[in-house]
Design an enzyme around this catalytic site. Sequence first.
Site, mmCIF file in Angstrom:
data_model
loop_
_atom_site.group_PDB
_atom_site.id
_atom_site.type_symbol
_atom_site.label_atom_id
_atom_site.label_comp_id
_atom_site.label_asym_id
_atom_site.label_seq_id
_atom_site.Cartn_x
_atom_site.Cartn_y
_atom_site.Cartn_z
ATOM 1 N N LYS A 13 -3.763 -5.617 30.181
ATOM 2 C CA LYS A 13 -2.327 -5.320 30.208
ATOM 3 C C LYS A 13 -2.075 -3.824 30.013
ATOM 4 O O LYS A 13 -1.311 -3.209 30.746
ATOM 5 C CB LYS A 13 -1.591 -6.112 29.107
ATOM 6 N N ARG A 88 5.429 -12.467 22.022
ATOM 7 C CA ARG A 88 4.179 -13.194 21.783
ATOM 8 C C ARG A 88 4.434 -14.557 21.160
ATOM 9 O O ARG A 88 3.495 -15.289 20.896
ATOM 10 C CB ARG A 88 3.341 -12.392 20.809
ATOM 11 N N ARG A 122 -14.809 -2.319 24.669
ATOM 12 C CA ARG A 122 -13.705 -1.347 24.695
ATOM 13 C C ARG A 122 -13.917 -0.247 23.658
ATOM 14 O O ARG A 122 -14.350 -0.508 22.539
ATOM 15 C CB ARG A 122 -12.375 -2.048 24.413
ATOM 16 N N ARG A 155 -11.873 -0.471 18.054
ATOM 17 C CA ARG A 155 -10.760 -0.984 17.245
ATOM 18 C C ARG A 155 -11.281 -2.020 16.248
ATOM 19 O O ARG A 155 -12.171 -2.807 16.581
ATOM 20 C CB ARG A 155 -9.717 -1.651 18.172
ATOM 21 N N ARG A 166 -8.071 -13.713 17.442
ATOM 22 C CA ARG A 166 -7.002 -13.322 18.384
ATOM 23 C C ARG A 166 -6.890 -14.321 19.520
ATOM 24 O O ARG A 166 -5.792 -14.608 20.001
ATOM 25 C CB ARG A 166 -7.287 -11.920 18.944
HETATM 26 P P1 AP5 Z 1 -6.905 -3.374 27.885
HETATM 27 O O1 AP5 Z 1 -6.122 -2.824 29.015
HETATM 28 O O2 AP5 Z 1 -7.013 -2.575 26.635
HETATM 29 O O3 AP5 Z 1 -6.444 -4.894 27.584
HETATM 30 P P2 AP5 Z 1 -5.118 -5.453 26.933
HETATM 31 O O4 AP5 Z 1 -4.741 -6.676 27.672
HETATM 32 O O5 AP5 Z 1 -4.091 -4.369 26.801
HETATM 33 O O6 AP5 Z 1 -5.714 -5.880 25.534
HETATM 34 P P3 AP5 Z 1 -5.266 -5.655 24.056
HETATM 35 O O7 AP5 Z 1 -6.438 -6.079 23.230
HETATM 36 O O8 AP5 Z 1 -4.745 -4.258 23.794
HETATM 37 O O9 AP5 Z 1 -4.124 -6.628 23.929
HETATM 38 P P4 AP5 Z 1 -3.770 -7.399 22.752
HETATM 39 O O10 AP5 Z 1 -2.640 -8.136 23.303
HETATM 40 O O11 AP5 Z 1 -4.771 -8.225 22.061
HETATM 41 O O12 AP5 Z 1 -3.520 -6.262 21.637
HETATM 42 P P5 AP5 Z 1 -2.234 -5.405 21.259
HETATM 43 O O13 AP5 Z 1 -2.626 -4.012 21.171
HETATM 44 O O14 AP5 Z 1 -1.074 -5.803 22.111
HETATM 45 O O15 AP5 Z 1 -8.384 -3.690 28.459
HETATM 46 C C1 AP5 Z 1 -9.409 -4.207 27.621
HETATM 47 C C2 AP5 Z 1 -10.757 -3.577 28.031
HETATM 48 O O16 AP5 Z 1 -11.099 -3.993 29.356
HETATM 49 C C3 AP5 Z 1 -10.750 -2.032 28.058
HETATM 50 O O17 AP5 Z 1 -11.985 -1.580 27.620
HETATM 51 C C4 AP5 Z 1 -10.539 -1.692 29.555
HETATM 52 O O18 AP5 Z 1 -11.142 -0.462 29.889
HETATM 53 C C5 AP5 Z 1 -11.219 -2.862 30.247
HETATM 54 N N1 AP5 Z 1 -10.549 -3.242 31.474
HETATM 55 C C6 AP5 Z 1 -9.213 -3.386 31.665
HETATM 56 N N2 AP5 Z 1 -8.933 -3.800 32.922
HETATM 57 C C7 AP5 Z 1 -10.158 -3.939 33.531
HETATM 58 C C8 AP5 Z 1 -10.546 -4.354 34.840
HETATM 59 N N3 AP5 Z 1 -9.622 -4.713 35.749
HETATM 60 N N4 AP5 Z 1 -11.872 -4.397 35.133
HETATM 61 C C9 AP5 Z 1 -12.809 -4.047 34.198
HETATM 62 N N5 AP5 Z 1 -12.483 -3.632 32.932
HETATM 63 C C10 AP5 Z 1 -11.175 -3.582 32.613
HETATM 64 O O19 AP5 Z 1 -1.900 -6.009 19.805
HETATM 65 C C11 AP5 Z 1 -2.740 -5.739 18.706
HETATM 66 C C12 AP5 Z 1 -2.222 -6.449 17.476
HETATM 67 O O20 AP5 Z 1 -0.888 -5.964 17.156
HETATM 68 C C13 AP5 Z 1 -2.068 -7.970 17.576
HETATM 69 O O21 AP5 Z 1 -3.289 -8.650 17.349
HETATM 70 C C14 AP5 Z 1 -1.033 -8.206 16.473
HETATM 71 O O22 AP5 Z 1 -1.625 -8.144 15.195
HETATM 72 C C15 AP5 Z 1 -0.090 -7.026 16.632
HETATM 73 N N6 AP5 Z 1 0.995 -7.303 17.580
HETATM 74 C C16 AP5 Z 1 1.200 -6.686 18.778
HETATM 75 N N7 AP5 Z 1 2.274 -7.197 19.390
HETATM 76 C C17 AP5 Z 1 2.760 -8.153 18.573
HETATM 77 C C18 AP5 Z 1 3.842 -9.064 18.672
HETATM 78 N N8 AP5 Z 1 4.639 -9.081 19.748
HETATM 79 N N9 AP5 Z 1 4.060 -9.933 17.656
HETATM 80 C C19 AP5 Z 1 3.272 -9.921 16.567
HETATM 81 N N10 AP5 Z 1 2.204 -9.109 16.409
HETATM 82 C C20 AP5 Z 1 1.954 -8.229 17.406
#
Ligand code: AP5
Length: 208
Positions: A13, A88, A122, A155, A166
């Site tokens: 994402k 979420r 990552r 991370r 997660r």
């Molecule tokens: P990346 O693009 O980083 O993936 P992502 O989907 O953004 O994953 P996240 O882990 O950041 O999402 P998440 O939803 O778990 O965490 P968030 O930060 O929102 O890609 C991942 C890897 O794959 C990278 O290394 C990239 O290079 C590689 N990659 C990407 N695309 C690729 C492709 N097409 N081909 C090959 N490789 C690829 O949330 C973190 C924490 O914050 C949560 O756990 C929670 O505690 C809190 N939080 C956030 N939002 C909320 C909410 N709304 N409510 C409550 N708590 C929340």
Amino acid sequence: MRLVFLGPPGAGKGTIAAKAKLVYSIPHISTGDLFRANIKNGTELGRRVQAILAAGDLVPDEVTIDMVRERLKEEDALKGFILDGFPRTIAQADALGAMTDLDRVVNFVLDKEDIVKRLSGRRVCKSTGRTYHILYNPPKVEGIDDETGEALIQRDDDKEEAIRNRLEVYEASTAPLIAYYRDKGLLVDIDASKSPDEVLSSMVEALV
Ligand code: AP5
């Protein structure tokens, strides 16, 4: 364009949002990035959520909803936005519906094996949030950010136990949003298993 990016952790994402924001000239608003910035800056919110993020649990709805409500009032978000990682939960989705209309909800689809590979490989630059992957998107020099020259880190929530948690939290709290938005006629499924540029183009085509 008012978009929500939905999908399991590691589906890409953030990677696609970093490209899509340039295509549509709208801000990329990631609740995960907002929480991590608060942690880095040592704010009260940051201290409150640090352990929750490290464990891979969800921050309470009221805290997250208030943060997003304030962010969406900022000037740059008035013409559109990409919301990445919000909503979420059903309660967050209901609250968002009361704040704004949406054009589409993009659901990035990726199987569990690929999710684990992406998350465990990552690496991120702590100061800019720039994201790499040790195999799929390596930096020019191993372990070093291409632009700032800083050491890349893993991370806390990309460690094995937090990843497992997660994924469970995603299935229990967030996956129900797929049906929620499909019922509203807003959902677009995108195969996230291709390269980032291919994923971006199929999304842009689907959103025309
Ligand atoms: P990346 O693009 O980083 O993936 P992502 O989907 O953004 O994953 P996240 O882990 O950041 O999402 P998440 O939803 O778990 O965490 P968030 O930060 O929102 O890609 C991942 C890897 O794959 C990278 O290394 C990239 O290079 C590689 N990659 C990407 N695309 C690729 C492709 N097409 N081909 C090959 N490789 C690829 O949330 C973190 C924490 O914050 C949560 O756990 C929670 O505690 C809190 N939080 C956030 N939002 C909320 C909410 N709304 N409510 C409550 N708590 C929340």
